[in-house]
Scaffold this motif. Structure first.
Motif, PDB file in Angstrom:
ATOM      1  N   UNK A 317      -1.353  -2.932  -9.156  1.00 43.78           N
ATOM      2  CA  UNK A 317      -1.561  -1.726  -8.358  1.00 43.78           C
ATOM      3  C   UNK A 317      -1.561  -2.022  -6.868  1.00 43.78           C
ATOM      4  N   UNK A 318      -2.135  -3.157  -6.471  1.00 46.89           N
ATOM      5  CA  UNK A 318      -2.252  -3.464  -5.051  1.00 46.89           C
ATOM      6  C   UNK A 318      -0.945  -3.974  -4.441  1.00 46.89           C
ATOM      7  N   UNK A 319       0.040  -4.302  -5.274  1.00 50.00           N
ATOM      8  CA  UNK A 319       1.365  -4.664  -4.759  1.00 50.00           C
ATOM      9  C   UNK A 319       2.250  -3.427  -4.628  1.00 50.00           C
ATOM     10  N   UNK A 320       1.911  -2.369  -5.350  1.00 51.70           N
ATOM     11  CA  UNK A 320       2.725  -1.147  -5.364  1.00 51.70           C
ATOM     12  C   UNK A 320       2.947  -0.539  -3.980  1.00 51.70           C
ATOM     13  N   UNK A 321       1.995  -0.601  -3.032  1.00 50.89           N
ATOM     14  CA  UNK A 321       2.268  -0.035  -1.699  1.00 50.89           C
ATOM     15  C   UNK A 321       3.484  -0.632  -0.999  1.00 50.89           C
ATOM     16  N   UNK A 322       3.932  -1.819  -1.403  1.00 52.53           N
ATOM     17  CA  UNK A 322       5.141  -2.417  -0.797  1.00 52.53           C
ATOM     18  C   UNK A 322       6.372  -1.540  -1.053  1.00 52.53           C
ATOM     19  N   UNK A 323       6.748  -1.255  -2.312  1.00 55.14           N
ATOM     20  CA  UNK A 323       7.907  -0.366  -2.498  1.00 55.14           C
ATOM     21  C   UNK A 323       7.645   1.060  -2.034  1.00 55.14           C
ATOM     22  N   UNK A 324       6.383   1.523  -2.102  1.00 52.20           N
ATOM     23  CA  UNK A 324       6.071   2.860  -1.592  1.00 52.20           C
ATOM     24  C   UNK A 324       6.328   2.921  -0.090  1.00 52.20           C
ATOM     25  N   UNK A 325       5.968   1.847   0.617  1.00 49.61           N
ATOM     26  CA  UNK A 325       6.242   1.783   2.045  1.00 49.61           C
ATOM     27  C   UNK A 325       7.730   1.820   2.341  1.00 49.61           C
ATOM     28  N   UNK A 326       8.519   1.085   1.543  1.00 49.84           N
ATOM     29  CA  UNK A 326       9.978   1.101   1.725  1.00 49.84           C
ATOM     30  C   UNK A 326      10.521   2.505   1.565  1.00 49.84           C
TER      31      UNK A 326
END
Length: 465
Positions: A317-326
């Protein structure tokens, strides 16, 4: 005739290089997006299932990694030869063939009963994925008019981010209700939809009349393959002598390829494009950007799990903001990619990414979830701002006759950067007994900063991509 079936020579496309308009453009981009999404979903979808695959096929954990490596290596070494072949047979035909090969090899993966059979099927799947990825941006150039290429590349970047992000998530969801072969069976409905759209909506593109260069293709594949395998061996500190021999073979093959194809109008390895400052800077910026991203992507789970003690679910879950940011950057970059230079947009994006990585490296000893999320989102948002204008700079610096080679080099920058980043992480974990994951985050920030400086050199040179 309906809009979906409208051929490239119809009124929806005034010239072969002027792009499509209206519904024809929408359907064509949907075809490209579906095929790219399918190829990238499988790039990492098997990672989650490696323990199950090793157990069911009676293989060791280390041997099972070839399920992932076979796909990645086959895709990387075949990108440029397939991009050159796409220029000869047509980009749409190459994409269609890639989808067919991908579907067929997915069936072979799902039916495999031994690890060598699965690895061989993954090689075919990697080649099928390379057929798609080697020409997808070249197709975007024929789908969008020149003045709007940046919009198409930005949309393609969102699809790439979705594919990378959804791979592990989709795998986890499938494995909760089914066994690992279903990771490959699910490609059939997605592949069927992509194939239908590809045959009905992709534009007809010009074809080169030159003959296929078999010798050049072999040298190219040998160069990339030997360099990657040799570098991987050195990174893992295993078989040092053999690794050095492989690197020497790779370098020699590359030199022979450059010597053999120098002066050719369409070389497989487009050294003539790399001689152009705009193209060379964009290529190296893209390469360094993806080196930095993989230093982060591979090391961050270890930071969250081993250093911060997060659970596997929380780590995901805490890695998910990476593609969300893209994806968050997509609306802005679609509006600006065709009007603001890559020297400005890509440099700002990479500085944002570097800042996010530095802030992750400097997190407090006991960060909250919010501390991690906003830093990761910032880095991802910057990466989403960097990619489309930089890829656009590579594509518009090449003529339409060289669109295939330029598209292949865009993917080489991505996959070679990811591969070198993975090797770097492996080397760090081999060299440092303590704190390797945090050191990788620091390295990610440093490489992203270097990429930003490299990108900004376009401004100093007075170049506009």
């Amino acid at each position: 005739m309906n809009e979906l079936a409208q051929p490239a020579g119809s009124s929806s496309q005034t010239k072969s290089t002027d792009g499509l308009f209206g519904p024809a453009r929408t359907w064509a981009m949907l075809a490209v997006s579906l095929s790219v999404l399918m190829a990238l979903l499988d790039y990492a979808i098997a990672n989650v299932a490696l323990p199950d695959i090793a157990r069911d096929l009676h293989a060791s954990s280390s041997a099972s990694i070839w399920v992932v490596n076979a796909y990645q290596l086959a895709s990387l070494v075949s990108l440029l030869p397939l991009a050159a072949l796409g220029s000869k047979v047509g980009f749409s035909r190459m994409c269609q063939f890639g989808i067919i090969l991908f579907i067929g090899s997915s069936v072979l993966c799902a039916m495999a009963t031994t690890l060598p059979a699965l690895a061989a099927a993954r090689v075919l799947q990697g080649i099928g994925g390379a057929c798609i990825l080697s020409v997808n941006i070249a197709l975007v150039r024929y789908i969008y008019p020149h003045a709007e290429i940046g919009k198409g590349i930005a949309l393609n970047g969102v699809v790439v981010a979705m594919g990378v992000a959804l791979g592990p998530t989709a795998a986890a969801a499938i494995l909760t209700v089914a066994s690992w072969p279903w990771l490959f069976w699910v490609n059939l409905p997605l592949g069927a939809a992509a194939l239908f759209m590809a045959f009905r909506a992709l534009p007809t593109t010009p074809r080169s009349k030159s003959r296929p260069d078999i010798t050049g293709s072999v040298l190219c594949m040998l160069a990339f393959g030997a360099l990657v395998m040799g570098g991987d061996g050195l990174a893992h500190q295993s078989g040092t002598l053999l690794s050095c021999v492989l690197i020497a073979v790779g370098l020699l093959s590359g030199l022979l390829l450059i010597h053999r194809e120098s002066g050719l109008p369409q070389p497989i390895l487009p050294v003539d494009m790399l001689a152009k400052p705009d193209f060379a800077i964009a290529f190296m910026t893209g390469f360094c950007g993806f080196v930095a991203s993989n230093f982060y992507i591979i090391s961050m789970p270890f930071t969250l799990h081993d250093v911060l003690g997060m659970s596997p679910a929380a780590t995901g879950l805490l890695i998910t903001p990476w593609p969300i940011g893209i994806m968050s950057a997509a609306p802005l970059v679609r509006r600006l990619a065709d009007t603001v230079s890559a020297g400005v947009l890509s440099s700002i994006g990479l500085l944002m990414t570097a800042t996010g990585f530095f802030l992750l490296w400097m997190m407090p000893a006991h960060p909250t979830a919010f501390d991690i999320v906003w830093r990761t989102w910032l880095a991802g948002c910057g990466f989403g701002l960097f990619q489309p204008p930089n890829n656009r700079a590579m594509m518009v610096s090449a003529s339409h006759a060289r669109a295939g080679g330029a598209s292949g080099m865009v993917q080489v920058a991505r996959q070679a950067g990811q591969t070198c980043g993975a090797m770097g992480v492996a080397a760090f974990f081999s060299l440092f007994a303590q704190g390797a994951a945090l050191k990788c985050l620091f390295m990610a920030a440093c490489v992203a900063t270097f990429a930003a400086l490299l990108s900004s050199s376009r401004l100093l040179a007075g170049k506009r991509a």
